[in-house]
Design a protein around this motif. Structure first.
Motif, PDB file in Angstrom:
ATOM      1  N   LYS A  95      35.858  47.366  51.145  1.00  0.00           N
ATOM      2  CA  LYS A  95      34.184  46.734  51.201  1.00  0.00           C
ATOM      3  C   LYS A  95      34.419  45.128  51.513  1.00  0.00           C
ATOM      4  O   LYS A  95      35.292  44.445  51.129  1.00  0.00           O
ATOM      5  CB  LYS A  95      33.461  46.824  49.665  1.00  0.00           C
ATOM      6  CG  LYS A  95      34.513  46.826  48.557  1.00  0.00           C
ATOM      7  CD  LYS A  95      34.921  45.372  48.140  1.00  0.00           C
ATOM      8  CE  LYS A  95      34.010  44.430  48.024  1.00  0.00           C
ATOM      9  NZ  LYS A  95      34.768  42.994  47.596  1.00  0.00           N
ATOM     10  N   MET A 124      35.941  51.812  45.273  1.00  0.00           N
ATOM     11  CA  MET A 124      36.906  52.643  44.505  1.00  0.00           C
ATOM     12  C   MET A 124      36.390  53.024  43.077  1.00  0.00           C
ATOM     13  O   MET A 124      36.731  53.946  42.401  1.00  0.00           O
ATOM     14  CB  MET A 124      38.392  51.763  44.225  1.00  0.00           C
ATOM     15  CG  MET A 124      38.276  50.694  43.489  1.00  0.00           C
ATOM     16  SD  MET A 124      36.844  49.418  43.748  1.00  0.00           S
ATOM     17  CE  MET A 124      37.144  48.519  42.332  1.00  0.00           C
ATOM     18  N   HIS A 153      29.624  41.985  35.401  1.00  0.00           N
ATOM     19  CA  HIS A 153      30.648  41.885  36.612  1.00  0.00           C
ATOM     20  C   HIS A 153      31.377  40.565  36.368  1.00  0.00           C
ATOM     21  O   HIS A 153      30.697  39.579  36.844  1.00  0.00           O
ATOM     22  CB  HIS A 153      30.194  42.258  37.869  1.00  0.00           C
ATOM     23  CG  HIS A 153      31.152  42.332  38.951  1.00  0.00           C
ATOM     24  ND1 HIS A 153      31.168  43.084  39.830  1.00  0.00           N
ATOM     25  CD2 HIS A 153      32.558  41.775  39.073  1.00  0.00           C
ATOM     26  CE1 HIS A 153      32.128  43.029  40.806  1.00  0.00           C
ATOM     27  NE2 HIS A 153      32.941  42.072  40.240  1.00  0.00           N
ATOM     28  N   ASN A 155      34.749  37.980  36.689  1.00  0.00           N
ATOM     29  CA  ASN A 155      35.958  37.529  37.195  1.00  0.00           C
ATOM     30  C   ASN A 155      36.698  36.285  36.390  1.00  0.00           C
ATOM     31  O   ASN A 155      35.755  35.338  36.115  1.00  0.00           O
ATOM     32  CB  ASN A 155      36.229  37.297  38.731  1.00  0.00           C
ATOM     33  CG  ASN A 155      35.808  38.327  39.561  1.00  0.00           C
ATOM     34  OD1 ASN A 155      34.699  38.902  39.234  1.00  0.00           O
ATOM     35  ND2 ASN A 155      36.616  38.922  40.408  1.00  0.00           N
ATOM     36  N   PHE A 162      36.587  31.951  48.175  1.00  0.00           N
ATOM     37  CA  PHE A 162      35.401  32.464  47.484  1.00  0.00           C
ATOM     38  C   PHE A 162      34.488  31.461  47.243  1.00  0.00           C
ATOM     39  O   PHE A 162      34.330  30.438  46.435  1.00  0.00           O
ATOM     40  CB  PHE A 162      35.909  33.142  46.213  1.00  0.00           C
ATOM     41  CG  PHE A 162      34.971  34.253  45.970  1.00  0.00           C
ATOM     42  CD1 PHE A 162      35.211  35.570  46.145  1.00  0.00           C
ATOM     43  CD2 PHE A 162      33.814  34.091  45.115  1.00  0.00           C
ATOM     44  CE1 PHE A 162      34.660  36.713  45.651  1.00  0.00           C
ATOM     45  CE2 PHE A 162      32.932  35.379  44.842  1.00  0.00           C
ATOM     46  CZ  PHE A 162      33.501  36.501  45.297  1.00  0.00           C
ATOM     47  N   ASP A 170      30.342  39.916  48.033  1.00  0.00           N
ATOM     48  CA  ASP A 170      31.361  40.344  47.950  1.00  0.00           C
ATOM     49  C   ASP A 170      31.611  41.100  46.503  1.00  0.00           C
ATOM     50  O   ASP A 170      32.491  42.079  46.556  1.00  0.00           O
ATOM     51  CB  ASP A 170      32.631  39.246  48.205  1.00  0.00           C
ATOM     52  CG  ASP A 170      34.006  39.694  48.749  1.00  0.00           C
ATOM     53  OD1 ASP A 170      33.868  40.218  49.693  1.00  0.00           O
ATOM     54  OD2 ASP A 170      34.655  39.952  47.698  1.00  0.00           O
ATOM     55  N   SER A 171      31.215  40.525  45.511  1.00  0.00           N
ATOM     56  CA  SER A 171      31.446  41.068  44.031  1.00  0.00           C
ATOM     57  C   SER A 171      30.173  42.005  43.652  1.00  0.00           C
ATOM     58  O   SER A 171      30.577  43.109  43.549  1.00  0.00           O
ATOM     59  CB  SER A 171      31.546  39.877  43.041  1.00  0.00           C
ATOM     60  OG  SER A 171      32.419  39.074  43.088  1.00  0.00           O
ATOM     61  N   HIS A 174      29.622  45.727  44.788  1.00  0.00           N
ATOM     62  CA  HIS A 174      30.216  47.025  44.164  1.00  0.00           C
ATOM     63  C   HIS A 174      29.188  47.439  43.065  1.00  0.00           C
ATOM     64  O   HIS A 174      29.041  48.803  43.115  1.00  0.00           O
ATOM     65  CB  HIS A 174      31.358  46.571  43.272  1.00  0.00           C
ATOM     66  CG  HIS A 174      32.651  46.420  43.946  1.00  0.00           C
ATOM     67  ND1 HIS A 174      33.372  47.395  44.438  1.00  0.00           N
ATOM     68  CD2 HIS A 174      33.257  45.540  44.093  1.00  0.00           C
ATOM     69  CE1 HIS A 174      34.589  47.285  44.937  1.00  0.00           C
ATOM     70  NE2 HIS A 174      34.647  45.653  44.698  1.00  0.00           N
ATOM     71  N   TYR A 233      38.901  39.681  33.317  1.00  0.00           N
ATOM     72  CA  TYR A 233      37.995  40.640  34.291  1.00  0.00           C
ATOM     73  C   TYR A 233      37.351  41.564  33.177  1.00  0.00           C
ATOM     74  O   TYR A 233      38.150  42.211  32.588  1.00  0.00           O
ATOM     75  CB  TYR A 233      38.922  41.341  35.127  1.00  0.00           C
ATOM     76  CG  TYR A 233      38.238  42.106  36.272  1.00  0.00           C
ATOM     77  CD1 TYR A 233      37.651  41.423  37.189  1.00  0.00           C
ATOM     78  CD2 TYR A 233      38.324  43.428  36.494  1.00  0.00           C
ATOM     79  CE1 TYR A 233      36.947  42.028  38.286  1.00  0.00           C
ATOM     80  CE2 TYR A 233      37.778  44.207  37.234  1.00  0.00           C
ATOM     81  CZ  TYR A 233      37.061  43.471  38.376  1.00  0.00           C
ATOM     82  OH  TYR A 233      36.255  44.201  39.195  1.00  0.00           O
ATOM     83  N   TRP A 270      40.950  42.507  38.905  1.00  0.00           N
ATOM     84  CA  TRP A 270      40.444  43.770  39.240  1.00  0.00           C
ATOM     85  C   TRP A 270      41.944  44.662  39.723  1.00  0.00           C
ATOM     86  O   TRP A 270      41.922  45.824  39.531  1.00  0.00           O
ATOM     87  CB  TRP A 270      39.671  43.670  40.505  1.00  0.00           C
ATOM     88  CG  TRP A 270      40.115  42.636  41.480  1.00  0.00           C
ATOM     89  CD1 TRP A 270      39.770  41.314  41.666  1.00  0.00           C
ATOM     90  CD2 TRP A 270      40.804  42.768  42.573  1.00  0.00           C
ATOM     91  NE1 TRP A 270      40.301  40.710  42.645  1.00  0.00           N
ATOM     92  CE2 TRP A 270      41.151  41.641  43.336  1.00  0.00           C
ATOM     93  CE3 TRP A 270      41.831  43.796  43.214  1.00  0.00           C
ATOM     94  CZ2 TRP A 270      41.833  41.401  44.401  1.00  0.00           C
ATOM     95  CZ3 TRP A 270      42.688  43.780  44.288  1.00  0.00           C
ATOM     96  CH2 TRP A 270      42.701  42.214  45.088  1.00  0.00           C
ATOM     97  N   TYR A 278      42.265  53.121  42.572  1.00  0.00           N
ATOM     98  CA  TYR A 278      42.728  52.599  43.949  1.00  0.00           C
ATOM     99  C   TYR A 278      43.724  53.767  44.440  1.00  0.00           C
ATOM    100  O   TYR A 278      43.598  54.179  45.680  1.00  0.00           O
ATOM    101  CB  TYR A 278      43.508  51.279  44.160  1.00  0.00           C
ATOM    102  CG  TYR A 278      42.744  49.922  43.716  1.00  0.00           C
ATOM    103  CD1 TYR A 278      41.610  49.939  44.866  1.00  0.00           C
ATOM    104  CD2 TYR A 278      42.966  49.221  43.055  1.00  0.00           C
ATOM    105  CE1 TYR A 278      40.646  48.821  44.615  1.00  0.00           C
ATOM    106  CE2 TYR A 278      42.073  47.854  42.596  1.00  0.00           C
ATOM    107  CZ  TYR A 278      41.196  47.781  43.473  1.00  0.00           C
ATOM    108  OH  TYR A 278      40.363  46.469  43.005  1.00  0.00           O
TER     109      TYR A 278
END
Ligand code: NAD
Ligand code: ISE
Length: 337
Positions: A95, A124, A153, A155, A162, A170-171, A174, A233, A270, A278
């Protein structure tokens, strides 16, 4: 049958995927890799017993590559995925499918024109035991009619590359995928609310952010993105139904009780949190390929999630709800999804 995989991009997740395909997944081996960072590619290739090529095109074309795993930066995915489709080679594309909906649509159109699925998206979470449990609980009617959800979500930190809108593209991409999947309906509109920026956010980064998603079925999802939360995370959610709720928590292995405090660990990143997912994702991809099919999250899912991310970026810029406009869904993505 052993599926021989060519890998484009041997950065953080590319190298992890090579290691998984080499040591954990049954029925696959990595035969070719490419990364513009040639030293890293050479190291990864040597450890996997693969050839390090001089271009990603060479990986796609190599005779000893049956399928390709794309783990390069997101803006490169469309061109690389389209080249794989043109070469008739199945792809696991990390992704996001693309960074604009127009680019994502190009992949969708190429695959639809080819008349069969080649691409599985690297969403995933759909293989994570916790999310699967949430999905099962919703489908079994245990919480009644699912009405809304809240998600976070976070991080601890993100890499230097980033920047800017990546927390949405990008985050949160998901979250856009996972709630489409959990509620089994598209996201109709998105509103991104401005939040006071953390003093620890990188220059120019808007962090944290909150997005409100309105689903086509009328359900509403609130999602917090905080890519610089410092402590670990942390990906959780709670789906609220007419009879109860189901929550996704961090997987826990130990609880420490000492000195009047009870504590449990939070995953570091992650890599740790989703490691089992994964592996299941890659095993499922390889098993499908060995059986002559491509399954899992589709190009349509990648396109729809990218379109939501694009609407989210626009919502933030314009300070208003933005409708998500999707192209007509090709028949390829309507049956057996
Ligand atoms: P990264 O920067 O660590 O790795 C990207 C790699 O691509 C780098 O090694 C870079 O040198 C290489 N690269 C740049 N240009 C290239 C080109 N033209 N051809 C081939 N390789 C090229 O980033 P990452 O964290 O590994 O992310 C890679 C992709 O995987 C991104 O799309 C990201 O969103 C995705 N990702 C997914 C997950 C997940 O949970 N599914 C987690 C992390 C990253
Ligand atoms: C990273 O690229 C991922 O895909 C992780 O799953 C996500 O949680 C993180 O925010 C992204 O940067």
């Amino acid at each position: 049958m052993t599926v021989r995989v060519g890998v484009i991009g041997t950065g953080m997740i590319g190298a992890d995927h090579v290691a998984r395909l080499t040591t954990q997944v049954v029925g696959s081996r990595v035969s070719a890799v490419f990364d513009v960072a040639t030293d890293r590619a050479a190291q990864v290739a040597a450890a996997a017993g693969a050839t390090s090529h001089t271009s990603w095109e060479a990986v796609v074309a190599a005779d000893d590559v049956d399928a390709v795993l794309i783990a390069s930066p997101g803006h490169l995915h469309p061109e690389q995925a389209i080249a794989c489709i043109a070469a008739g080679k199945p792809v696991l594309c990390e992704k996001p499918l693309a960074t604009t909906s127009a680019d994502a649509l190009r992949v969708l159109e190429a695959e639809a024109a080819a008349g069969r699925r080649y691409v599985q998206l690297g969403f995933m979470r759909r293989y994570d035991a916790g999310y699967l449990d949430v999905k099962r609980t919703m489908t079994d009617g245990v919480i009644g009619e699912p009405l809304l959800a809240h998600a976070i979500h976070r991080n601890a930190t993100v890499p230097d590359f980033f920047r800017g809108e990546m927390s949405l593209t990008d985050s949160l991409v998901h979250e856009f995928d996972v709630f489409r999947w959990l509620f089994d309906t598209e996201i109709e509109s998105v509103t991104v609310l401005p939040v006071r920026t953390s003093p620890l956010a990188a220059d120019g980064m808007r962090d944290p952010q909150v997005a409100v998603l309105r689903m086509a079925g009328g359900q509403v999802v609130t999602v917090e993105s905080f890519v610089n939360c410092q402590y670990g995370y942390d990906v959780r959610c709670e789906v609220v139904g007419s009879l109860g709720t189901v929550g996704l928590d961090n997987p826990r292995t130990t609880v420490v009780i000492t000195a009047g405090r009870r504590s449990e660990s939070v995953p570091a990143d992650w890599q740790e949190r989703f490691a089992p997912a994964y592996t299941v994702e890659l095993q499922s991809w390889v098993d499908d390929l060995a059986a002559g099919r491509v399954g899992g999250p589709s190009t349509w899912d990648g396109y729809a999630a990218t379109a939501v991310a694009e609407a989210a970026v626009q919502s933030y810029a314009e300070g208003r709800p933005v409708d998500v406009r999707l192209a007509e869904r090709p028949a390829l993505y309507t049956a057996g999804e």
